[in-house]
Write a protein that holds these residues in place. Structure first.
Motif, short mmCIF file in Angstrom:
data_model
loop_
_atom_site.label_atom_id
_atom_site.label_comp_id
_atom_site.label_asym_id
_atom_site.label_seq_id
_atom_site.Cartn_x
_atom_site.Cartn_y
_atom_site.Cartn_z
N LEU B 29 -4.63 -15.19 6.88
CA LEU B 29 -3.52 -15.22 5.94
C LEU B 29 -2.92 -13.83 5.81
O LEU B 29 -3.63 -12.82 5.92
CB LEU B 29 -4.02 -15.65 4.56
N ALA B 31 -0.34 -11.73 3.10
CA ALA B 31 0.54 -11.69 1.92
C ALA B 31 1.49 -10.51 2.12
O ALA B 31 2.45 -10.60 2.87
CB ALA B 31 -0.29 -11.57 0.67
N GLY B 32 1.20 -9.36 1.51
CA GLY B 32 2.05 -8.18 1.72
C GLY B 32 1.82 -7.53 3.07
O GLY B 32 2.66 -6.79 3.58
N GLY B 33 0.66 -7.75 3.64
CA GLY B 33 0.35 -7.20 4.96
C GLY B 33 -0.07 -5.73 4.95
O GLY B 33 -0.38 -5.17 6.01
N THR B 34 -0.11 -5.11 3.78
CA THR B 34 -0.37 -3.66 3.76
C THR B 34 -1.81 -3.33 4.14
O THR B 34 -2.10 -2.21 4.56
CB THR B 34 -0.08 -3.05 2.37
N ASP B 35 -2.69 -4.27 4.00
CA ASP B 35 -4.08 -4.05 4.42
C ASP B 35 -4.29 -4.61 5.82
O ASP B 35 -4.75 -3.92 6.73
CB ASP B 35 -5.02 -4.75 3.42
N LEU B 36 -3.86 -5.83 6.02
CA LEU B 36 -4.13 -6.54 7.27
C LEU B 36 -3.48 -5.85 8.49
O LEU B 36 -4.12 -5.68 9.53
CB LEU B 36 -3.61 -7.98 7.14
N GLY B 101 -2.84 2.69 -4.00
CA GLY B 101 -2.06 3.34 -2.94
C GLY B 101 -0.90 4.14 -3.47
O GLY B 101 -1.03 4.93 -4.40
N THR B 110 0.27 -7.47 -2.76
CA THR B 110 0.16 -8.53 -3.77
C THR B 110 -1.20 -8.45 -4.45
O THR B 110 -2.14 -7.86 -3.92
CB THR B 110 0.28 -9.92 -3.11
N ASN B 114 -4.78 -7.84 -2.71
CA ASN B 114 -5.61 -6.75 -3.19
C ASN B 114 -7.05 -7.21 -3.40
O ASN B 114 -7.99 -6.55 -2.98
CB ASN B 114 -5.03 -6.17 -4.49
N GLN B 117 -8.81 -7.96 0.01
CA GLN B 117 -8.72 -6.93 1.06
C GLN B 117 -10.04 -6.73 1.78
O GLN B 117 -11.13 -7.01 1.24
CB GLN B 117 -8.24 -5.61 0.46
N ASP B 161 -8.92 -1.77 -6.08
CA ASP B 161 -8.83 -1.24 -7.44
C ASP B 161 -8.76 -2.32 -8.51
O ASP B 161 -9.18 -2.10 -9.65
CB ASP B 161 -7.57 -0.37 -7.57
N LEU B 206 -6.54 -18.36 -1.96
CA LEU B 206 -6.56 -17.95 -3.36
C LEU B 206 -5.12 -18.08 -3.86
O LEU B 206 -4.23 -17.43 -3.31
CB LEU B 206 -7.07 -16.51 -3.46
N LYS B 224 -10.15 5.74 -12.33
CA LYS B 224 -10.22 5.85 -10.87
C LYS B 224 -10.34 7.31 -10.48
O LYS B 224 -9.57 8.15 -10.93
CB LYS B 224 -8.94 5.27 -10.26
N ASP B 232 -4.42 7.43 -2.29
CA ASP B 232 -5.81 7.29 -1.88
C ASP B 232 -6.54 6.10 -2.51
O ASP B 232 -6.32 5.76 -3.67
CB ASP B 232 -6.58 8.57 -2.20
#
Ligand SMILES: Cc1cc2nc3c(=O)[nH]c(=O)nc-3n(C[C@H](O)[C@H](O)[C@H](O)COP(=O)(O)OP(=O)(O)OC[C@H]3O[C@@H](n4cnc5c(N)ncnc54)[C@H](O)[C@@H]3O)c2cc1C
Ligand code: SF4
Lengths: 759, 323
Positions: B29, B31-36, B101, B110, B114, B117, B161, B206, B224, B232
């Motif tokens: 899947l 979603a935002g793709g920022t991790d994948l 980030g 998303t 998140n 991830q 986070d 989910l 954090k 970071d």
């Protein structure tokens, strides 16, 4: 009072500022040529190994692959920026010396295929024992990284000035301390890139490269391709930062040109970020032992240094870096007796190279730290110790430097005042502190004909001014500064000047951007070229203005008689007059300039005057240490700076602000962490240099001197300010929490550990 | 670095998305793709098919109901922390979401992405060439773990986070599959296994996060610690929630284990106790017991350990200030 200059000394935006902001500026990777192929380099996965065989057959057979080359096929010609230290091939021959060493390259019709193809190359390695620390690498029996280089020591320097033993004997206090400075990456925002195209009709290969040194790159490329220099044309598009990392030739340059020549098609290589971190250059890690003798009132009598630089797998600028590290210990302080012993040692790690300050930041950190430690032992004020020891203009210099102007002592006082030294040092609550550091840097190099600059200034029929300069603007604003100088000389506005720069096929010779010589060297060439144009224009209009040419002044678009501004002729009209007199057009002025000196030096053999002028600066930091988390916040950084007369104060401030971020990185954040020679944090995320959110309030104080050599009195402003922020910050940490840190970087973890040990 | 080749699907109904997942075991899947996408460029993850969630209707919302606050899985983090109810009543969530980030990650990333991830490791989040210096690690499909120096285990660390804040709120999530949906405590979707950190059934997505009303009735915060003020991942992150009516505490941490962890021993210890210097004394020791710190990042373990206690203590003393 009438202002002295109209264009020089003004805060004018860079000529390409708008293009960079709106995205239209073209960097090398932006270039797209019809039919262009994409290259990719195969790098070693082992830190030290013999290459037994490279099988490229699978890669070559992959659909879309147009070419493959290995180290075995390229000419047997090593390169390097310092002639006597050449030890590198664009693609390794027979042996790889660090994880990242280049083995082979492919090019293909798109990036995906090129990436896939390099993975199909099969390398048979015979792994060799490796060594990762210079102190291990110098030991008997350590693995030999380069055949014939005993103890892996590729360069050693020992220099003595005066009598150091005698100085120590006469000293009231002699302190010996050890320091370590970590590997730091330049991390330019623009990754290294090259595009090459072959022109079979002219028999020339054209290379667009993100480089600081178009002309040296041309030389290295021609030598390694074994073709005449005239067959290579290097053009520098916009460069997104270099900081010294782009003063070498790299595999991408060679391979792009190689494939372009073989295949007759344009080829592009752009490095990934991890390739920039691992496969280019970094600041040399250095171990330093410093012994200093002082009188009771803090005068330095003698200093002795022992330095081991971790060079990584190749030399790059090694000899120059070590020599600079040595000689620049004798500025900004008067060190009457000095003994320096330094070694550049190979290890199986990423390669050290020039980086902003070039060998001096490491030494400066040690000295500036030790000065504070000794001041404390002598119960003296660290600021006072600094101005007391300041060298002075005109004074004989133990290393043979000729110091024409020196605002150092004044800079110490000004920076101290700006940070509130008197009220704050030793008086702030626990966790808060102030500290300072001083430094000096050369404005380029004297008396080397290959370090000369040319310029051509040409006035067209419409009175527009065109400048040809070889100077390489890498984001610092060299083209703007040169245009300002020409505009000032001719009395025209900056808008009237167009600059064409850094194209070895079109612009005059220039060594490039390093050693902070651009403004003085290329600026002087441009100034003289413009003056010769002006002279001829004055001769032409003198009759009309009924004055001697010597009595004319060009300013704000008009030429007028000194003292009688009402007797004048506009610049454009003057050019018309020149044409009506049937004088030959275009009106062209040319100049070649190098810094002259009576006692030249390369520093390797005899001492002498290294540079035409020296900049001086003091930086003062205020920090706050969070004693719970160990985090250090730099609250303010004040810089008092003698860069002669700044041609463009805003650009000087740009340099200064960048160097404060760089100094914070060196002091607190940055470290190229390796594990068995492998870089563990080769990304902007994990490397973690400070961002705008970390950068403190910055104040800049100009200590103006009028240098006799520089154009309009200018000296360097590119590197010197990179030297003192780190020690100033670490000295301020001492003031805040009473702990001396002599190793970099000072991480939160180390602060907490030190605070615990203190309890 | 270029993305590897993959098929791209953009279903418009959830059932269709679930069917693709069931049909293609190597689909992932997005979603935002920022991790994948970063992992894909590194070839650390190489799904054959990407199933974009972006065309699914009605998953981008923050909605207050009588019993809960419901957040759609596709809601961008920025929309989450800008929601007035979240900002006012659920500060731990607002702080956590706005600490992810940089601004770009908060607009693209998303809340579902998140939570789901990938776990992180210094030997895993690297380019394929970089990783070729060592044998393929267990998570990447090989045998050996370079962190544990053993075969068949993975200690990559969960660094999200948002999860600790939601764990502290006692949030639940809705998982939608081909045959309907189920609601489970958030904690249950984390396996604790570094290799496959999510315990979501095959073909499940989910779709929603459910934060019980009780969460808004109390103090909450998220602390954090990161290298810099932006970009970071947490070195350590800790969320604390304390009920205003019952005095119950819930504490959760991130970046200390293969999953986000609840500090249950500390919660039990704090049960019925006043928050004061004496109770704080116990924090370090109890928190340390909940984690499984391994050298999977370049941060030092002893520093991480110190931060765990520190962040929880400072959140608790903030809670005390409110009482
Ligand atoms: C430089 C950088 C810094 C970062 N810093 C942080 C940080 O500080 N804190 C932090 O928490 N994260 C950080 N991230 C990670 C990431 O950006 C965020 O976690 C973001 O919220 C992920 O959301 P996304 O929608 O982009 O996820 P995606 O990349 O689309 O998906 C992430 C994973 O979740 C799965 N997934 C997504 N949605 C669902 C769903 N609805 N159901 C089931 N599985 C799903 C995907 O298959 C994928 O495996 C950072 C990333 C980068 C590149
Ligand atoms: S913890 Fe071990 S198995 Fe897991 S990603 Fe890191 S090296 Fe691989």
């Amino acid at each position: 009072m009438e202002k002295q200059f109209s264009v020089v000394g003004r805060r004018l935006p860079m000529l390409d500022a708008a293009a960079k902001v709106n995205g239209s500026a073209q960097f090398t990777d932006d270039l797209m040529l019809p039919g262009m192929l994409h290259g990719k380099i195969l790098r070693s996965r082992l830190p030290h190994a013999k290459i037994l065989n490279v099988d490229v057959s699978k890669a070559a057979r992959l659909r879309g692959v147009k070419g493959v080359v290995t180290g075995a096929e390229i000419p047997d010609r090593q390169y390097g920026i310092v002639p006597k230290a050449r030890d590198e091939y664009a693609l390794a021959k027979g042996k790889v010396r660090y994880i990242g060493d280049e083995i082979a390259a492919v090019c293909a019709i798109d990036q995906e295929i090129a990436e896939e193809a390099v993975e199909l190359i099969e390398v048979d390695y015979e792994e060799l024992p490796s060594v990762f620390d210079p102190l291990d690498a110098i030991k008997e029996g350590a693995p030999i990284i380069h055949e014939g280089v005993a103890n892996n020591t590729s360069f050693a320097i020992r220099k003595e000035f005066g009598d150091v033993e005698g100085a120590f004997a006469a000293s009231h206090l002699v302190s010996e301390d050890s320091f370590y400075s970590q590997p730091v990456n330049h991390a330019p925002l623009e990754p290294h890139s090259a595009v090459a195209q072959h022109d079979p009709i002219r028999g020339q290969v054209v290379l667009w490269s993100s480089t600081q040194i178009p002309f040296f790159l041309r030389r290295n490329l021609a030598a390694t391709l074994q073709i005449p220099e005239s067959r290579v044309r290097v053009i520098k598009p916009k460069v997104g930062g270099g900081f010294g990392q782009k003063i070498d030739m790299f595999a991408k340059d060679f391979c792009a040109a190689w494939f372009a020549m073989k295949l007759g098609k344009p080829v592009k290589f752009t490095y990934e970020r991890d390739e920039v971190f691992i496969g280019t250059r970094q600041r040399h890690p250095m171990y330093l032992k410093v012994k200093t003798g002082m009188t009771k009132d803090g005068k330095i009598l003698g200093q002795q240094f022992l330095a081991y630089a971790d060079g990584g797998a190749y030399n790059s600028t090694a000899p120059t870096m070590m020599a600079l590290s040595c000689f620049f210990l004798m500025v900004p302080y008067h060190v009457p007796n000095l003994l320096y012993e330094g070694y550049h040692v190979y290890t199986n790690k990423p390669v050290g190279g020039a980086m902003r300050g070039h060998g001096i930041p490491q030494a400066r950190f040690a000295v500036e730290r030790q000065l504070d430690m000794m001041a404390e032992r002598l119960n003296l004020d660290p600021a006072e110790i600094r101005w007391k020891n300041s060298i002075k203009a005109g004074e004989p210099h133990p290393g043979g430097f000729v110091i024409n102007t020196c605002g150092f002592a004044e800079s110490v006082r000004a920076a101290a005042k700006a940070i509130g030294w008197k009220e704050k040092r030793g008086k702030l609550p626990f966790g808060r502190g102030v500290g300072l550091g001083g430094a000096s840097f050369p404005s380029g190099v004297t008396n080397m004909s290959h370090i000369s600059s040319g310029a051509v200034v040409q006035v067209g029929q419409d009175a527009s001014v065109n400048v040809l300069t070889g100077a390489a603007d890498i984001g610092q604003g060299a083209e703007t500064v040169i245009a300002q100088i020409v505009a000032e000389v001719l009395g025209v506005s900056l808008d009237d000047v167009r600059v064409t720069a850094a194209d070895t096929g079109a612009t005059p010779l220039d060594p490039g951007t390093f050693g902070s010589g651009v403004t003085v060297r290329a600026g002087n060439a441009a100034r003289i070229a413009a003056e010769s144009v002006k002279k001829r224009l004055f001769e032409c209009v003198a009759d009309e203005l009924e004055a001697n040419p010597e009595d004319l002044v060009a300013k704000d678009g008009v030429i007028f008689v000194t003292g009688s501004p009402e007797i004048n002729i506009p610049f454009a009209k003057a050019l018309k007059a020149y044409q009506y007199k049937d004088l030959p057009m275009p009106l062209v002025g040319r100049a070649s300039w190098m810094a002259d000196t009576s006692e030249p030096t390369t520093l390797f053999n005899q001492p002498g005057n290294f540079s035409p002028s020296y900049s001086f600066m003091t930086q003062a930091a205020e920090v706050e240490v969070d004693t719970k988390t160990g985090k250090v916040k730099v609250i303010k950084m004040a810089t008092a700076h003698d860069c002669g007369r700044p041609i463009n104060p805003m650009l000087v401030e740009g340099q200064l602000e960048g160097s404060i971020a760089g100094g914070m990185g060196q002091a607190l954040y940055e470290n190229v962490i390796t594990e068995k020679g492998q870089v563990m944090n080769p990304s902007f995320l994990d490397y973690g240099f400070p961002t705008t959110l970390e950068v403190p309030e910055m104040e800049s104080i100009d200590i103006e001197t009028d240098d006799p050599v520089g154009p309009f009195g200018a000296k360097e402003a590119g590197e010197g300010t990179q030297l003192s922020p780190a020690p100033a910050i670490v000295n301020a940490i001492y003031d805040a929490i009473g702990v001396h840190f002599n190793e970099l970087p000072v991480t939160p973890e180390r602060i907490l550990k030190a605070l615990e040990e203190r309890k | 670095m270029r993305l590897p080749k993959f098929d791209y699907r953009r279903p418009e109904r959830i059932q269709e998305a679930c069917a693709i997942l069931l049909d293609q075991p190597c689909a992932k899947l997005m979603a935002g793709g920022t991790d994948l996408l970063v992992n894909m460029k590194h070839r650390a993850e190489t799904p054959s098919t990407i199933v974009s969630l972006k065309a699914l209707p009605d998953l981008d919302f923050v909605q207050k109901t009588n019993s809960a606050l419901r957040i759609g899985a596709l809601t961008p983090l920025k929309k989450v922390y800008n929601d007035p109810f979240v900002a006012a009543k659920l500060p731990a969530l607002a702080i956590a979401a706005s600490s992810v980030g940089s601004y770009h990650h908060q607009t693209m990333g998303t809340i579902g992405g998140n939570l789901c991830q990938q776990t992180r490791c210094k030997y895993f989040n690297q380019s394929k060439w970089w990783r070729s210096s060592r044998p393929l690690c267990f998570k990447a499909g090989g045998e050996l773990c370079h962190v544990a120096k053993r075969e068949g285990v993975c200690y990559s660390t969960y660094c999200g986070d948002v999860a600790p804040a939601l764990l502290a709120f006692g949030a639940e999530v809705i998982l939608t599959g081909a045959h309907g949906l189920r609601q489970v405590p958030l904690e249950e979707i984390f396996s604790g296994d570094g290799k496959t950190p999510l315990k979501i059934g095959r073909g499940e997505i989910l779709t929603e996060i459910v934060i019980p009303n009780q969460a808004a009735d109390g103090f909450s915060t998220y602390g954090k610690s990161a290298n810099r003020g932006s970009i970071d991942f947490p070195i350590v992150g800790a969320a604390v929630w304390r009920s205003s009516s019952t005095g119950e505490s819930r504490i959760a941490l991130t970046a200390v284990d293969r999953k986000p962890v609840r500090a249950r021993r500390l919660e039990d210890f704090l049960e019925g106790k006043q928050l004061n210097e004496e109770t704080f004394q116990a924090v370090d020791g109890l928190v340390a017991k909940e984690s499984r710190l391994m050298p999977s990042s370049i941060d030092s373990l002893s520093y991480k350990r110190k931060l765990m206690g520190l962040l929880v203590q400072s959140a608790l003393s903030e809670a005390r200030g409110g009482e």
